[in-house]
Scaffold this active site. Sequence first.
Site, PDB file in Angstrom:
ATOM      1  N   HIS A   1     107.792  71.912   7.714  1.00  0.00           N
ATOM      2  CA  HIS A   1     108.573  71.569   8.919  1.00  0.00           C
ATOM      3  C   HIS A   1     109.937  70.999   8.536  1.00  0.00           C
ATOM      4  CE1 HIS A   1     104.978  72.463  11.145  1.00  0.00           C
ATOM      5  NE2 HIS A   1     104.331  71.441  10.642  1.00  0.00           N
TER       6      HIS A   1
ATOM      7  N   ASP B   1     101.195  78.170  10.556  1.00  0.00           N
ATOM      8  CA  ASP B   1     100.722  76.832  10.921  1.00  0.00           C
ATOM      9  C   ASP B   1      99.507  76.853  11.862  1.00  0.00           C
ATOM     10  OD1 ASP B   1     100.522  74.125  11.171  1.00  0.00           O
ATOM     11  OD2 ASP B   1     102.452  73.791  12.104  1.00  0.00           O
TER      12      ASP B   1
HETATM   13 ZN    ZN Z   1     100.456  72.071   9.565  1.00  0.00          ZN
END
Ligand code: ZN
Length: 452
Positions: free
Chosen positions: A268, A319
């Site tokens: 991220h 993810d």
């Molecule tokens: Zn994650």
Amino acid sequence: MSKLWFETALLPSGWAGRVRLGVEDGRISELATDVDPGPDDTRGGVALPGLPNVHSHAFQRGMAGLTEYRGDAQDDFWSWRALMYRFLDRLTPDDVHAISAQAFAEMLEGGFTRVGEFHYLHHDLAGAAYANLGEMADQIAAAAAETGIGLTLLPVYYRQSNFGGAPALPGQRRFLNDPDRFARLVEASRRAIAALPDANLGVAPHSLRAVTPQDLAQIAPLAAGGPIHIHAAEQTKEVDDCLAWCGRRPVEWLLDEAGVDARWCLVHATHLTAAETTGLAASGAVAGLCPITEANLGDGVFPAEAYLGARGAMAVGTDSNVLIDAAQELRALEYAQRLTRRARNVLSTPDQTSTGRRLLDAALAGGARALGQAHTGLELGASADIVELNPDDLSLVGRSNDKLLDGWIFASGARAIGRVWRRGKLVALHGRHVDAERIGAAYRQALERLLA
Ligand code: ZN
């Protein structure tokens, strides 16, 4: 040796025509351009290197779409996480196997040929270790073997619920270890992947929220040359909590204190100051971006233009697996930049004017680094992991070279994918995994029970 011949292929040196690949033991052992196909060659259209998916929690595929309704007054990452904890409270090893296989099959169909599985669901329903500490790792490895996807297994270390040693929450009981047991879990994970032809292992301290600095120093060396992945600065609350804890931001702290270098992937890294952006780029670490999930969870927008401008390495990951499609991840990354900048083609450059090509090149190079792979594309010695675009797809008509990539990424997606090969073996045909029916039936059975 098997032979594959393509009308066009994207090689590390650029586009080439009439490309013939010899595959031996899963790897490209011969490569010739501008040649005719042999009589027994498998013939294909447009060959691209398979994309690495650097960040997945495979089991979350099972809850995709189940959290898209308004619940709490403030629906955000944290309310989503509460629902995710309730879902994983019921998962057995068989469920993890079935859901992971479905997720991995969809990854192959969507253009990903290797996955970095950030694996944190280790223990039984009560939070006790299974008799085999690597029980869940075995299930993930079995799902990878069944689907054929390349696996980089990243066992996750999780100890506390927030900065400063806050005790773990009941919903986190299945993730928890101390450094000693985690070292044994890493060894069990190594055994779990031993039979997979080109699997490798890293370690994943979950986040600075979940790991103390002392534990981080103890577990990072367990990567033993493999990659080290950590969630960082996904949420503004996480940044605020980190500032309150130590006076520094998560990425700032990691750059200062953790020896972040090219072995690291910061997943991220959404909320960066200008100094963190250039610092992370200079470190050689990979920013593991998950644009579809980050949009789904309302995380924020990664400063991709500044970061790539500073020659930062990036890769993409699926993810939460709410939607699995390599082209759509790349598109979502560019579109978030366009929406915030109110401009077009933000991530292309004067040297690389095709936005699709720039995104793909970056994700291939960063993805290989983040998953500990020596090769970034279709070249001698590389795994024969090939995604074929179907030039007959209507989004690609009349296009060639980089325009094919722009057509795939911006105008179609997985629909334009024809066949996929992993280690030279066909794993998807007409965009569908060769074993999709059986894998899908097992997934359906698991989900019907879980959601009953
Ligand atoms: Zn994650």
